[in-house]
Design an enzyme around this catalytic site. Structure first.
Site, PDB file in Angstrom:
ATOM      1  N   LYS A 161     -18.051  52.812   4.143  1.00  0.00           N
ATOM      2  CA  LYS A 161     -17.941  52.547   2.704  1.00  0.00           C
ATOM      3  C   LYS A 161     -18.928  53.435   1.924  1.00  0.00           C
ATOM      4  O   LYS A 161     -18.589  54.004   0.877  1.00  0.00           O
ATOM      5  CB  LYS A 161     -18.233  51.058   2.433  1.00  0.00           C
ATOM      6  CG  LYS A 161     -18.336  50.688   0.975  1.00  0.00           C
ATOM      7  CD  LYS A 161     -17.019  50.846   0.236  1.00  0.00           C
ATOM      8  CE  LYS A 161     -17.217  50.719  -1.264  1.00  0.00           C
ATOM      9  NZ  LYS A 161     -15.994  50.798  -2.018  1.00  0.00           N
TER      10      LYS A 161
ATOM     11  N   CYS B 120     -20.447  51.662  -8.938  1.00  0.00           N
ATOM     12  CA  CYS B 120     -20.456  51.996  -7.508  1.00  0.00           C
ATOM     13  C   CYS B 120     -21.025  53.377  -7.205  1.00  0.00           C
ATOM     14  O   CYS B 120     -22.031  53.504  -6.509  1.00  0.00           O
ATOM     15  CB  CYS B 120     -19.039  51.916  -6.971  1.00  0.00           C
ATOM     16  SG  CYS B 120     -18.281  50.344  -7.366  1.00  0.00           S
TER      17      CYS B 120
ATOM     18  N   ARG C 182     -20.471  49.677 -17.473  1.00  0.00           N
ATOM     19  CA  ARG C 182     -21.663  49.675 -16.624  1.00  0.00           C
ATOM     20  C   ARG C 182     -22.016  51.104 -16.219  1.00  0.00           C
ATOM     21  O   ARG C 182     -21.171  51.858 -15.782  1.00  0.00           O
ATOM     22  CB  ARG C 182     -21.420  48.817 -15.376  1.00  0.00           C
ATOM     23  CG  ARG C 182     -21.401  47.336 -15.677  1.00  0.00           C
ATOM     24  CD  ARG C 182     -21.077  46.521 -14.453  1.00  0.00           C
ATOM     25  NE  ARG C 182     -19.729  46.788 -13.965  1.00  0.00           N
ATOM     26  CZ  ARG C 182     -19.232  46.262 -12.836  1.00  0.00           C
ATOM     27  NH1 ARG C 182     -19.971  45.468 -12.112  1.00  0.00           N
ATOM     28  NH2 ARG C 182     -18.012  46.531 -12.462  1.00  0.00           N
TER      29      ARG C 182
HETATM   30  N1  SAJ Z   1     -15.515  61.097 -12.341  1.00  0.00           N
HETATM   31  C1  SAJ Z   1     -15.679  62.428 -12.668  1.00  0.00           C
HETATM   32  N2  SAJ Z   1     -14.808  63.336 -12.121  1.00  0.00           N
HETATM   33  C2  SAJ Z   1     -13.812  62.970 -11.290  1.00  0.00           C
HETATM   34  C3  SAJ Z   1     -13.663  61.624 -10.942  1.00  0.00           C
HETATM   35  C4  SAJ Z   1     -14.523  60.706 -11.489  1.00  0.00           C
HETATM   36  O1  SAJ Z   1     -16.577  62.794 -13.420  1.00  0.00           O
HETATM   37  O2  SAJ Z   1     -13.069  63.845 -10.853  1.00  0.00           O
HETATM   38  C5  SAJ Z   1     -16.408  60.086 -12.907  1.00  0.00           C
HETATM   39  C6  SAJ Z   1     -15.667  58.994 -13.660  1.00  0.00           C
HETATM   40  O3  SAJ Z   1     -15.400  59.363 -14.982  1.00  0.00           O
HETATM   41  C7  SAJ Z   1     -16.643  57.846 -13.568  1.00  0.00           C
HETATM   42  C8  SAJ Z   1     -17.271  58.047 -12.188  1.00  0.00           C
HETATM   43  O4  SAJ Z   1     -17.039  59.394 -11.839  1.00  0.00           O
HETATM   44  O5  SAJ Z   1     -17.632  57.941 -14.564  1.00  0.00           O
HETATM   45  C9  SAJ Z   1     -16.720  57.140 -11.107  1.00  0.00           C
HETATM   46  O6  SAJ Z   1     -15.327  56.988 -11.266  1.00  0.00           O
HETATM   47  P1  SAJ Z   1     -14.308  56.984 -10.034  1.00  0.00           P
HETATM   48  O7  SAJ Z   1     -12.955  56.824 -10.583  1.00  0.00           O
HETATM   49  O8  SAJ Z   1     -14.561  58.165  -9.180  1.00  0.00           O
HETATM   50  O9  SAJ Z   1     -14.791  55.756  -9.164  1.00  0.00           O
HETATM   51  P2  SAJ Z   1     -14.988  54.171  -9.421  1.00  0.00           P
HETATM   52  O10 SAJ Z   1     -16.445  53.896  -9.479  1.00  0.00           O
HETATM   53  O11 SAJ Z   1     -14.155  53.679 -10.529  1.00  0.00           O
HETATM   54  O12 SAJ Z   1     -14.410  53.605  -8.027  1.00  0.00           O
HETATM   55  C10 SAJ Z   1     -14.963  54.069  -6.797  1.00  0.00           C
HETATM   56  C11 SAJ Z   1     -13.804  54.341  -5.836  1.00  0.00           C
HETATM   57  N3  SAJ Z   1     -14.275  55.120  -4.695  1.00  0.00           N
HETATM   58  C12 SAJ Z   1     -13.605  56.153  -4.209  1.00  0.00           C
HETATM   59  O13 SAJ Z   1     -12.578  56.567  -4.692  1.00  0.00           O
HETATM   60  C13 SAJ Z   1     -14.185  56.817  -2.992  1.00  0.00           C
HETATM   61  C14 SAJ Z   1     -13.160  53.033  -5.405  1.00  0.00           C
HETATM   62  O14 SAJ Z   1     -12.195  53.272  -4.400  1.00  0.00           O
HETATM   63  C15 SAJ Z   1     -14.208  52.098  -4.866  1.00  0.00           C
HETATM   64  O15 SAJ Z   1     -13.643  50.856  -4.492  1.00  0.00           O
HETATM   65  C16 SAJ Z   1     -15.236  51.858  -5.951  1.00  0.00           C
HETATM   66  O16 SAJ Z   1     -15.841  53.109  -6.277  1.00  0.00           O
HETATM   67  C17 SAJ Z   1     -16.257  50.869  -5.431  1.00  0.00           C
HETATM   68  O17 SAJ Z   1     -16.182  49.700  -5.856  1.00  0.00           O
HETATM   69  O18 SAJ Z   1     -17.049  51.224  -4.553  1.00  0.00           O
END
Ligand code: SAJ
Length: 457
Positions: A234, A288, A359
């Site tokens: 994870k 996360c 958050r």
């Molecule tokens: N972000 C970027 N560029 C990208 C993708 C995301 O700048 O290409 C930013 C987003 O805008 C955001 C942050 O990163 O601010 C995180 O967003 P995210 O969509 O990457 O992730 P979370 O936090 O919404 O969800 C993640 C997921 N992890 C993965 O895909 C490996 C989800 O599957 C997990 O369940 C979750 O974390 C968790 O609860 O751990």
């Protein structure tokens, strides 16, 4: 199946009856933590026919769930909660964790595991939940942890707490498994139902019970491994995402300096069958990804391993909101304006598009720094109801009217198709846009006689 396994299964069937009861959907499920993943998961089990009782310390959440409404904005969740609470009467909520343990055969703990101001794991919520479960534990119950946790936490903290508080012995008297949630907010229900699930049990019986339990709500593969490996998996997943975004961000900073459009380059690079670079942006938010790598960094420090890449990726992503602040300043200077006399309109408070979750949002850093410098900040978001001290409005026109600089911080769908002619007419000339998410086409903005500054161009 080998003889040992057959004997274990037989013991399960005889001693606890839990195996059969899960198969018959007769086992009662308790969920501690009705947050962004806890509630969707509880509702999915209820929809499959299990009687589910959920606990949350927040009475407002409990009240809302009990009238069949979702407290969070997540695709499909409002309908699902209404169906399982009002129509099927399969889900109820309470503020009392002890009631959940008393009324359940299986207890799933899914509470927040943040980091503190020193970036150390803050496991107080998990510890509190484990104590409550331990104090009310009965023989034959299955306890599953779904929260993201530092390596070794199940064996070193969860099991000892449950045993000390209950006076019972794990493996002999009750079952413990770790199975992290892996669903992405904005597509949570779909991902819980379709993603593969990973499970580590502290005994083969625990693993088997958890395996047949989760098969009820996912069509994805249910994979099992040693519990410590599953904890590491994870953390690897979210760290991989953080490092990948940091690579995109670093490349964007370089392209900005070179006058090359990073998005054009990344999109073409991703055309290669073995390349998948994520998207640069104004920073990495949410509950996360900004904190999970610190669980690895802390453990590495403890055992004397230097995590250069993971550490630097984190620092780079944490610096991105400051890059946006620099872009705002540069863009105003370029038009002969002074930041101190300007009105800044921030579009987007949530940490990412189409969610109401703010958050650890990069917008917080941008807005607080502008306010600290006494800058006039207005903000807008279609999903949230307040920002971090600026003048917030749910009406975009109100936030943007008279602005010298419009800053796009969140990739909400509502911002993808902005009416540039309208914006130009209500903003102060020339109409400067700082696009932290690269949602707009630079050429289209410039064609209208406005100024465009984006991350990575
Ligand atoms: N972000 C970027 N560029 C990208 C993708 C995301 O700048 O290409 C930013 C987003 O805008 C955001 C942050 O990163 O601010 C995180 O967003 P995210 O969509 O990457 O992730 P979370 O936090 O919404 O969800 C993640 C997921 N992890 C993965 O895909 C490996 C989800 O599957 C997990 O369940 C979750 O974390 C968790 O609860 O751990």
């Amino acid at each position: 199946m080998d003889t040992g396994k057959i004997m274990q299964m037989a013991r399960l069937l005889n001693d606890t009856g839990l195996y059969d009861r899960i198969l018959l959907k007769d086992a009662r499920i308790g969920v501690i933590g009705l947050g962004y993943v806890g509630l969707p998961m509880a509702a999915l089990f209820a929809d499959k026919g299990f009687n589910v009782i959920g606990a949350d310390l927040n009475p407002a959440i409990v009240e809302r769930v009990n009238i069949g409404r979702s407290p969070i904005n997540e695709v499909g969740l409002m309908d699902l909660v209404r169906r399982v609470v009002v129509n099927k009467k399969k889900l109820i909520a309470t503020t009392e964790g002890s009631e959940v343990v008393e009324k359940s055969d299986i207890v799933i703990i899914i509470v927040q595991t943040p980091i503190d101001e020193n970036k150390q794991p803050d496991l107080r919520a998990l510890e509190g939940a484990c104590r409550t479960v331990g104090q009310n534990l009965r023989k034959g119950q299955l306890i599953v942890i779904e929260s993201t946790i530092p390596p070794g936490t199940t064996r070193k903290m969860v099991v000892p707490l449950l045993e000390t508080e209950s006076g019972l012995s794990s493996g002999d008297d009750f079952f413990v498994a770790y199975s992290p949630e892996r669903a992405i907010p904005t597509d949570t229900l779909n991902e819980i139902k379709t993603n593969s699930r990973i499970i580590g049990g502290i005994t083969p019986e625990s693993e088997e019970l958890a395996r047949i339990l989760y098969q009820n709500i996912t069509i994805g593969e249910v994979l099992t491994e040693d519990v410590s490996v599953v904890e590491a998996v994870k953390l690897m997943e979210n760290t991989y995402r953080d490092v990948n975004i940091a690579l995109a961000n670093e490349f964007a900073l370089l392209c900005h300096g070179m006058g090359i459009d990073a998005m054009k380059a990344i999109n073409l690079a991703n055309n290669h069958p073995r390349v998948n670079v994520l998207t640069p942006g104004p920073g990495v938010g949410g509950h996360c990804i900004p904190k999970d790598p610190y669980f690895l960094i802390n453990e590495a420090e403890r055992i004397g391993v230097d995590l250069k890449l993971i550490n630097n990726a984190r620092k780079l992503n944490e610096s991105m909101p400051h890059h946006v602040l620099k872009l705002i300043d540069e863009s105003l200077k370029d038009s002969g304006k002074d930041l101190n006399d300007s009105k800044i309109a921030v579009l987007g408070i949530a940490y990412k598009g189409n969610t109401d979750d703010k958050r650890d949002t990069p917008s917080e850093v941008v807005i607080k720094n502008l306010l600290k410098a006494d800058i006039n900040v207005f903000s807008h978001d279609p999903f949230v109801t307040q920002d971090f001290g600026g003048k917030f409005s749910n009406n975009m026109e109100e936030a943007v009217t008279g602005a010298d600089c419009l800053v796009i911080m969140t990739d909400h769908d509502a911002y993808r198709d902005l009416d540039l002619i309208k914006l130009k007419s209500i903003m102060n000339p020339p109409g400067i846009i700082v696009d932290g998410r690269r949602l707009l086409k630079p050429e289209a903005v410039k064609e209208k006689g406005m100024k465009y500054f984006g991350v990575g161009c």
